[in-house]
Write an enzyme that holds these catalytic residues in place. Sequence first.
Site, PDB file in Angstrom:
ATOM      1  N   SER A  43      -6.276   1.439  -2.136  1.00  0.00           N
ATOM      2  CA  SER A  43      -5.833   1.913  -0.998  1.00  0.00           C
ATOM      3  C   SER A  43      -4.143   2.115  -0.982  1.00  0.00           C
ATOM      4  CB  SER A  43      -6.168   1.109   0.233  1.00  0.00           C
ATOM      5  OG  SER A  43      -5.534  -0.190   0.088  1.00  0.00           O
ATOM      6  N   LYS A  44      -3.675   2.571  -0.035  1.00  0.00           N
ATOM      7  CA  LYS A  44      -2.345   2.746   0.001  1.00  0.00           C
ATOM      8  C   LYS A  44      -1.336   1.406  -0.448  1.00  0.00           C
ATOM      9  CE  LYS A  44      -4.300   4.379   2.523  1.00  0.00           C
ATOM     10  NZ  LYS A  44      -5.320   4.238   3.566  1.00  0.00           N
ATOM     11  N   ARG A  45      -1.810   0.305  -0.298  1.00  0.00           N
ATOM     12  CA  ARG A  45      -1.123  -0.594  -0.556  1.00  0.00           C
ATOM     13  C   ARG A  45      -1.001  -0.989  -2.225  1.00  0.00           C
ATOM     14  NH1 ARG A  45      -4.598  -5.250  -0.929  1.00  0.00           N
ATOM     15  NH2 ARG A  45      -6.445  -4.599  -0.468  1.00  0.00           N
ATOM     16  N   HIS A  46      -1.995  -0.200  -2.980  1.00  0.00           N
ATOM     17  CA  HIS A  46      -1.637  -0.369  -4.179  1.00  0.00           C
ATOM     18  C   HIS A  46      -0.914   0.582  -4.997  1.00  0.00           C
ATOM     19  CE1 HIS A  46      -5.989  -1.924  -3.352  1.00  0.00           C
ATOM     20  NE2 HIS A  46      -5.681  -2.805  -4.339  1.00  0.00           N
ATOM     21  N   GLY A  47      -0.152   1.382  -3.997  1.00  0.00           N
ATOM     22  CA  GLY A  47       0.845   2.270  -4.596  1.00  0.00           C
ATOM     23  C   GLY A  47       0.126   3.536  -4.321  1.00  0.00           C
TER      24      GLY A  47
END
Length: 469
Positions: A241-245
């Site tokens: 998801s977005k929080r992985h970059g």
Amino acid sequence: MSEQRIVRTRFAPSPTGALHIGGVRTALFNWLYARHAGGKFILRIEDTDQLRSTDESTRGILDSMSWLGLNWDEGPLFQTERAGIYRDAVRKLIDEGKAYRCACPPEELERKRKKALAERRKPKYDGTCRHRNIGPNPNTVVRFRCPDRGTTAFEDLVKGRISFENDELDDLVIERSDGFPTYNFAVVVDDALMGITHVIRGDDHVNNTPRQILLYKALGHDVPAFGHVPMILGSDKARLSKRHGATSVTAYRDMGYLPEALVNYLVRLGWSHGDQEIFSLDDLIRLFTLEAVGKSAAVFNPDKLLWLNQHYIKGAAPDRLARELAPFLEDLGITNPDPDFLARVAADLQTRSKTLVEMAESARFYFNEIRDYDLQLAEKYFDSTGAIYIQSVREALPGLGEYKKEGIENLLRKIAEENGTKLKNVVQPIRVALTGKTVSPGIDEVMVTLGKEGVMRRLDNALEFIRSG
RNA sequence: GGUCCCAUCGUCUAGUGGUUAGGACGCUGGCCUCUCACGCCGGAAACCGGAGUUCAACUCUCCGUGGGACUACCA
């Protein structure tokens, strides 16, 4: 005997955001499966979520697909344009007694679900409206009547046999109170009507598959083959998801990745062919099979993608790199460079850039003559001996016969020798004079690319800087 | 909680009953060298656990354990 049908696969994203890394890989697998089999690849946009779907997302998805070279043979088809088709299918099921209207208030269903959970029972629709014969009404949904007994099983193309007891399934909603079909119903109707033979999708859908099979059968359609490919995880093993970059295709394009690098990376996430790591799209079309897709989830590894990108940059034709590089230079204020010059710059830089962004950054000095040298560097490299070397090179250049790499290197060596010093002691002051940095492509390459006149001008600038400084 | 899926180096993976368990990224030692890279050579690094089956299990079976997905009038 039914003839062997031509393979038809599809990719069916919902336009609620950018095309995702996980999404493209599914698209890629479908595309490869169809191309390998000489079949058709169809694009369908699942835009029934009116609130979250946007035209912009649709355009972005189409752009990303094209950029990667994943062309489609039919579509894009939009589900919102097919509302009548779903409604007819729902009516047919009701008429045949295979579906029924349900008037249970959402709050009550929610209450029952919570109670069931609290009592450690499975939260399943209790069938309150099954036999109430409710007619059309604004506040009703339509539910599919699921069989209470029996087993629904299928032979998954990647995971093998998977089976479910029908009593685990409940009477799922197929038409919402707003008249739109639910996802599980719309996919089945669409895939059936579009003649999809192989449904290849993320394995987060395996639990949906038995109810969908039941729907195919209730509707009187052939059941397609299913292949559930494992999902892509972030470094913490949680769903990517977005929080992985960066997770969107466009993000990678903007960061200076080449499409073939992304394709190559993504296909190797879950699929393999012996020890081979590098695959062109043509290789993949020839070699791809679902049998070679692994069963377990894969962690996304940005470092390996970066390595592949570097690999493809290294091997790319300079004129192509030049074209790809231009927009990134423009971001740095370098506009309309000469294509031939740019190609030579790209050639100098291609073994030393992992991304186009990096390459553009490294390329700056080729376009901007250095006026204000870094004082620390000047102090170190423009000392009295450095100045002498720069002066010597500057004076020797006009008389240099062939302005080529070999001749330039010989000249530098000769000057080093004459001054009784190492080559690097001559080269570094020259490098700083020409590029403003201590790190650059080989000095002979830089000098050739910059051209004799350009080099002399830059050396003069440096000498001027030394004199005035 | 229930159902379903999954399990080899840190990561991506090869393996299909008998291998010194192979490759790749990353890490690391060295070579090359005008800097930085590229390239080349080398190294460390894995079969989740326990029972079976078998002459022989990474490989087959079962049970654990761990991870994931689904369990919506979202897709």
